[in-house]
Design a protein around this motif. Structure first.
Motif, mmCIF file in Angstrom:
data_model
loop_
_atom_site.group_PDB
_atom_site.id
_atom_site.type_symbol
_atom_site.label_atom_id
_atom_site.label_comp_id
_atom_site.label_asym_id
_atom_site.label_seq_id
_atom_site.Cartn_x
_atom_site.Cartn_y
_atom_site.Cartn_z
ATOM 1 N N LEU A 134 -21.954 38.644 -61.232
ATOM 2 C CA LEU A 134 -22.585 39.962 -61.219
ATOM 3 C C LEU A 134 -23.653 39.989 -60.130
ATOM 4 C CD1 LEU A 134 -23.196 42.747 -62.476
ATOM 5 C CD2 LEU A 134 -24.746 41.565 -64.062
ATOM 6 N N VAL A 135 -23.618 41.003 -59.297
ATOM 7 C CA VAL A 135 -24.575 41.116 -58.204
ATOM 8 C C VAL A 135 -24.942 42.582 -58.020
ATOM 9 C CG1 VAL A 135 -22.781 41.300 -56.443
ATOM 10 C CG2 VAL A 135 -25.039 40.412 -55.818
ATOM 11 N N LEU A 182 -21.990 37.487 -52.253
ATOM 12 C CA LEU A 182 -21.342 36.454 -53.051
ATOM 13 C C LEU A 182 -20.395 35.687 -52.146
ATOM 14 C CD1 LEU A 182 -20.248 38.166 -56.416
ATOM 15 C CD2 LEU A 182 -21.937 36.342 -56.168
ATOM 16 N N ARG A 183 -20.171 34.419 -52.466
ATOM 17 C CA ARG A 183 -19.158 33.639 -51.750
ATOM 18 C C ARG A 183 -18.150 33.120 -52.759
ATOM 19 N NH1 ARG A 183 -19.182 28.175 -48.031
ATOM 20 N NH2 ARG A 183 -19.475 27.150 -50.051
ATOM 21 N N LEU A 184 -16.920 33.518 -52.580
ATOM 22 C CA LEU A 184 -15.833 33.028 -53.410
ATOM 23 C C LEU A 184 -15.192 31.811 -52.760
ATOM 24 C CD1 LEU A 184 -14.063 36.406 -54.330
ATOM 25 C CD2 LEU A 184 -16.037 35.309 -55.414
ATOM 26 N N GLU A 225 -17.896 49.755 -55.488
ATOM 27 C CA GLU A 225 -16.439 49.877 -55.384
ATOM 28 C C GLU A 225 -15.747 48.559 -55.039
ATOM 29 O OE1 GLU A 225 -18.772 51.756 -53.868
ATOM 30 O OE2 GLU A 225 -18.156 52.306 -51.811
ATOM 31 N N ASP A 226 -16.526 47.512 -54.773
ATOM 32 C CA ASP A 226 -15.946 46.186 -54.579
ATOM 33 C C ASP A 226 -15.693 45.474 -55.908
ATOM 34 O OD1 ASP A 226 -18.149 45.807 -51.779
ATOM 35 O OD2 ASP A 226 -15.985 46.196 -51.705
ATOM 36 N N VAL A 271 -20.236 44.504 -59.152
ATOM 37 C CA VAL A 271 -21.346 44.952 -58.330
ATOM 38 C C VAL A 271 -21.991 46.140 -59.023
ATOM 39 C CG1 VAL A 271 -22.100 45.694 -56.052
ATOM 40 C CG2 VAL A 271 -20.096 44.202 -56.276
ATOM 41 N N SER A 272 -23.246 45.988 -59.382
ATOM 42 C CA SER A 272 -23.956 47.063 -60.075
ATOM 43 C C SER A 272 -24.693 47.939 -59.075
ATOM 44 C CB SER A 272 -24.934 46.471 -61.082
ATOM 45 O OG SER A 272 -25.923 45.705 -60.423
ATOM 46 N N SER A 273 -24.821 49.203 -59.434
ATOM 47 C CA SER A 273 -25.489 50.156 -58.529
ATOM 48 C C SER A 273 -26.975 50.246 -58.801
ATOM 49 C CB SER A 273 -24.860 51.541 -58.678
ATOM 50 O OG SER A 273 -24.940 51.959 -60.024
#
Length: 122
Positions: free
Chosen positions: A11-12, A18-20, A87-88, A120-122
């Motif tokens: 969650l960001v 973020l790195r996957l 939207e990601d 992804v939170s707004s």
């Protein structure tokens, strides 16, 4: 066969990063890719990279914000995601294919990871 294990989701807040990571075991794949699927939507291509040349391909939505890279010695592919937007939000999947073409079609890939959630939170 190849086995793929993704990690790094979470969650960001919007604007964050973020790195996957995707660790591969088994056969060596010429092309690795990232796809994502949001709730109620079809799976979509994000990015792909060639093992040999390091060539990359990105979806329009990812260009300028996401970077795909790979460490062949570790047999690992990364997706660095910056300037994240709500939207990601999606489950992100790592995929592999034997062919060298950087395909954006999911049907061209024959191995998939279990996915990692990115919110992804707004």
């Amino acid at each position: 066969q190849v086995q793929l294990v993704e990690s790094g989701g979470g969650l960001v807040q919007a604007g964050g990063s973020l790195r996957l990571s995707c660790a591969a075991s088994g056969r060596t794949s010429a092309t690795m890719g990232w796809f994502r699927q949001a709730p109620g939507k079809e799976r979509e291509f994000v990015a792909a990279i060639s093992r040999g040349s390091g060539s990359t391909s990105y979806a329009t939505s990812a260009k300028g914000r996401f970077t795909i890279s790979r460490d062949n010695a570790k047999n690992t592919v990364y997706l660095q995601m910056n300037s994240l937007k709500p939207e990601d939000t999606a489950v992100y999947y790592c995929a592999a294919r034997m062919g060298s073409i950087l395909s954006s079609s999911g049907s061209a890939y024959d191995a998939w990871g279990q996915g990692t959630q990115v919110t992804v939170s707004s």
